[in-house]
Structure formats: C-alpha cells, structure tokens
Write a protein that holds these residues in place. Structure first.
Motif, short mmCIF file in Angstrom:
data_model
loop_
_atom_site.label_atom_id
_atom_site.label_comp_id
_atom_site.label_asym_id
_atom_site.label_seq_id
_atom_site.Cartn_x
_atom_site.Cartn_y
_atom_site.Cartn_z
N TYR A 10 38.70 48.39 50.36
CA TYR A 10 37.93 47.49 49.51
C TYR A 10 37.23 46.44 50.37
O TYR A 10 37.67 46.11 51.47
N SER A 11 36.13 45.95 49.87
CA SER A 11 35.39 44.90 50.58
C SER A 11 35.20 43.75 49.61
O SER A 11 34.41 43.83 48.67
N CYS A 12 35.96 42.68 49.85
CA CYS A 12 35.92 41.55 48.93
C CYS A 12 36.12 40.26 49.72
O CYS A 12 37.21 40.01 50.25
N PRO A 13 35.08 39.43 49.85
CA PRO A 13 35.19 38.22 50.67
C PRO A 13 36.23 37.23 50.14
O PRO A 13 36.91 36.56 50.92
N GLU A 14 36.37 37.15 48.84
CA GLU A 14 37.34 36.22 48.26
C GLU A 14 38.13 36.95 47.18
O GLU A 14 37.57 37.39 46.17
N MET A 15 39.43 37.09 47.38
CA MET A 15 40.26 37.87 46.47
C MET A 15 40.94 36.93 45.49
O MET A 15 41.68 36.03 45.88
N LYS A 16 40.66 37.15 44.19
CA LYS A 16 41.26 36.32 43.16
C LYS A 16 41.71 37.20 42.00
O LYS A 16 41.08 38.20 41.67
N THR A 17 42.82 36.80 41.38
CA THR A 17 43.29 37.49 40.19
C THR A 17 42.36 37.16 39.03
O THR A 17 41.51 36.26 39.12
N THR A 18 42.53 37.87 37.94
CA THR A 18 41.66 37.64 36.78
C THR A 18 41.84 36.26 36.17
O THR A 18 40.96 35.78 35.46
N ASP A 19 42.97 35.59 36.47
CA ASP A 19 43.17 34.23 35.95
C ASP A 19 42.80 33.17 36.99
O ASP A 19 43.16 31.99 36.86
N GLY A 20 42.11 33.59 38.09
CA GLY A 20 41.54 32.63 39.04
C GLY A 20 42.40 32.27 40.21
O GLY A 20 42.00 31.43 41.03
N ARG A 21 43.55 32.88 40.40
CA ARG A 21 44.42 32.54 41.53
C ARG A 21 44.05 33.35 42.77
O ARG A 21 43.84 34.56 42.68
N SER A 22 43.99 32.67 43.91
CA SER A 22 43.72 33.37 45.18
C SER A 22 44.96 34.16 45.60
O SER A 22 46.09 33.73 45.37
N PHE A 23 44.72 35.32 46.19
CA PHE A 23 45.87 36.10 46.66
C PHE A 23 45.52 36.87 47.93
O PHE A 23 44.34 37.04 48.27
N GLU A 24 46.57 37.32 48.61
CA GLU A 24 46.41 38.05 49.87
C GLU A 24 47.34 39.27 49.83
O GLU A 24 48.50 39.15 49.45
#
Length: 422
Positions: A10-24
């Motif tokens: 996957y190519s995603c500069p900023e990974m966030k859940t559907t409720d807006g939380r950043s994750f790694e």
C-alpha cells in the motif's frame, strides 16, 4: 487487498483509522490458512498504544455483519478491520468498537492483477523477463530447482514408508515409472506395483522368466495373438505358470500408449530393457549411492535388451534398424527423474547432505532439457545453462504459470512491487 496487506504494497503518506486516529503497522501478521481472521499475530500502534492480535480484511465493512462475525468470539481478537469501503461501524461480541482502515488499492494495480491472474496469456510477465537482474533470476532458479527436487522426493519418501524402508523396491518403482518417458509412466507404475520386486528376484537368474513375468503382467501376452512367433508362444506358456504360482492379476494391456511414439520408445522395448536390468539381481539403488561421477552413473544404464529384441520393436514383427543402448538424451531423463530424486530423497531421510550435493552436482553436469516450455522461456529472456536450470523452469511453469499463481512467484512479486502500481 489480501496480497497488498500481506506484502505491505500500500502507498499511504498518512495512515489513519476511519475515526481519525493515526496508526502504524509494526507487523502485518501471518496469513491464516484455516477458519478465523485472515491474519494472526499482527502488531499495530494506534495512538500511544501498541496492540497485538489479528487482522480481518473485507471489501466493505458491512461484510463483517453479513458473515456474522459480530456474534463469533473467534473475531474478538481482531485489532484492525482492513476494508476497501467503510460503510458502517463494527463491534466485538461485547459491544466494543473495532478500529477500521480504508486501505488504498490503485486501479492500475487491480488491472495488472486481473491481467496476470485471469488473462489467457500463457506467460503474462513475458515483456518484463528480459529486464530482470541476472542475480535475481539465478537465486529464483536455485530455489525452484530445490522445490522441484523436494516435490519429487516427497513421492519417493511416501513410497519408502509404504514399502517399509525397502529402497531397492522404491528404486525399481521409480525406475519403472521413468522408463514410461511421460506417455506410459502411469502404466509402468501400475505394472511395477502389481509385480513386487521380490517376486522378480526369485527368478532373476533367468532373463526368459523375467521377461515372461513383466510382459505377462503388463497384459501384453495374449495366447494365440502372434501365431508363428515361437518366442512369444513360449513367453505365454511361462507366464501362465508364473501367474498361477504367484497368484498374479495382470494390468490392463489396453492402457499402453503407442500413438505418436517412435518405435524405440514402444513399451515392449522399455519392458525388455527393464527385464535386462533386473536379470542377475536388482541392486540399482545401492549402486547409485556408490557412484560420484557422471561417467560412473552413465555406466549403470549402458544396457541393451539383446536376444529376441535385437530384431524386434514389438512381438511378431522383425526389424533390421534397431537402436543399441539408450541414447544419451534418454539416459539424461533417467538421471533427472530417477537418480537425482533418489539421491536427494535418501539425503532427506538420512540427514546425509553428501547425497543431496551429489544429486545437484549431477544435474548441473547435464545438458538442459529441450521442449516447448524451455524454448518459451528462452525466447523471452530466461535461458537454461544445464538440467538443474531447465528443471527450475519446468517447476516455474507447472507450479506457478499454469496455476496462475503469479502473486506467489518472485517474478510476479517483483512486478507487483513496482512503485507506479501503488
């Protein structure tokens, strides 16, 4: 989506859940081949917390409800729900919400995936082969050659267990199957299974009785079928005696194939050759284990049927232009499908790597096989320097190309990993 997640394509500069939380994603986990979530033992950091558990993948969030995972405690361990479209919230059996992520999947990647897996092109990666690094191809061919040897060895080891560790019996069965040279391999295996080696060993001092055993059990001796052929009549009489003595049931003689075979490859000639190799006592496996050089291995197969078969391809018809011993190419086939797999199998069973090295070295000394599959790869930029290489390419074709398992082939993975497809 499953493939993209597994290989982190996957190519995603900023990974966030559907409720807006950043994750790694620390660890994407291991594929689960059984029931339950798609990946287990994943590790994901969401906000300040690191979660360890399982991952489930769906096209839409609502598929969670369609599959009734909300009522299945096996899915309470899911720490992330990966979806193409988040069309609803999902919950564990206790009502706790499960984090979700809409994973991007480019249309170009999807189109390439469909072209490879669902297309009709026998070699969809052909245009990319010539540009692959030589070291990459060499490593993949090495892995494929071992994969093919292990695949052949598994059948041999199953036979070793079935015949209670009798390696000579297994060698006789393996050799018989190889003498079928593809078209009659199954028929030769049925013949060998129906006529145990220890029966043949009891009469191995007589070539005539050995031939009567094999030809009769092959279903090729029918009383009265060749009037005027004295030798054929004698074989029929002898087999009738042996059949009664050992309570034998011959295989179906109609199972032998002759169409498009050169006379030298007729089953009669190959059975006569097998009889000659058994005459005097069969100890081929022990002799194989004693040899170390290609020339010594070749000496094991410098056998000529002789006698009646000096002037016959089949019963009843004489010929003046018969070949002598097996051709070099035919002996190479025996090396590839009998000698090397037996040595490799013996190494796996005994833990003695010397025999595995000997098998690999023998294949490296042989010329590459020549057939339409090898030619196809060569025309598209992948050649074979020896039989070890050609075996690798055959494994690539049968285990990956034919089955459209491009995603699990190193070449396919390299193509699907290109940045422009993400």
């Amino acid at each position: 989506m499953y493939y993209i997640w597994q290989h982190r394509l996957y190519s995603c500069p900023e990974m966030k859940t559907t409720d807006g939380r950043s994750f790694e994603i620390i660890d994407s986990g291991r594929p689960n081949p059984d029931s339950g979530p798609d990946f287990f033992n994943a590790k994901i950091r969401i906000g300040e917390h690191v979660w360890a558990g399982n991952v489930e993948i769906h096209l839409r969030s609502s598929d969670w409800l369609k599959h009734r995972h909300q009522n299945d405690k096996a899915y309470d361990s899911v720490i992330l729900h990966v979806v193409g479209e988040a069309d609803c919230d999902i919950f564990r059996t206790d009502g706790e919400a499960i984090p979700q992520w809409e994973m991007p999947c480019s249309a170009r990647f999807r189109d390439e995936y469909v072209r490879f897996v669902d297309g009709k092109d026998p070699l969809p990666c052909a245009s990319s082969l010539a540009g692959l690094p030589p070291l990459f191809l060499s490593d993949w061919k090495s892995a494929l050659s071992i994969e093919r040897l292990e695949q052949k060895s598994q059948r041999i080891l199953d036979w070793v267990d079935q015949y209670r560790g009798n390696w000579e019996e297994v060698c006789y069965l393996t050799l018989s199957r190889t003498l079928g040279f593809g078209a009659n391999s199954d028929a030769f295996e049925r013949l060998a299974r129906s006529l145990p080696l220890h029966f043949l060993q009891k009469h191995a001092d007589s070539l005539f009785q050995t031939e009567a055993f094999l030809f009769g059990q092959a279903g090729l001796l029918l009383p009265g079928a060749c009037p005027g052929d004295e030798y054929y009549g004698r074989l029929c009489d002898e087999y009738a005696f042996l059949k009664n003595k050992f309570s034998l049931t011959p295989v179906n003689g109609d199972s032998w194939k002759f169409f498009r075979l050169r006379p030298a490859n007729f089953p009669h000639r190959r059975i006569a050759l097998l009889a000659r190799m058994i005459h005097g006592g069969f100890s081929l496996f022990s002799r194989i284990c004693e040899q170390t050089r290609e020339k010594e291995f070749r000496s094991l197969f410098q056998t000529y049927p002789g006698g009646y078969w000096e002037h016959h391809y089949t019963f009843g018809r004489e010929s003046t232009t018969l070949p002598g011993t097996l051709s070099r190419a035919a002996v190479d086939v025996l090396f590839i499908n009998t000698v090397a797999p037996l040595l490799y199998s013996y190494a796996l069973r005994t833990g003695n790597e010397r025999y595995a090295d000997r098998a690999m070295r023998l294949l490296e000394q042989l010329r590459p096989e020549e057939n339409r599959i090898i030619r196809c790869f060569r025309q598209n930029g992948i050649g074979a320097a020896n039989a070890l290489d050609s075996q690798a390419l055959l494994q690539l074709h049968t285990a990956y190309c034919e089955r459209r398992k491009c995603l699990y082939c190193r070449i396919g993975y390299r193509i699907f990993s290109r940045p422009e497809l993400r």
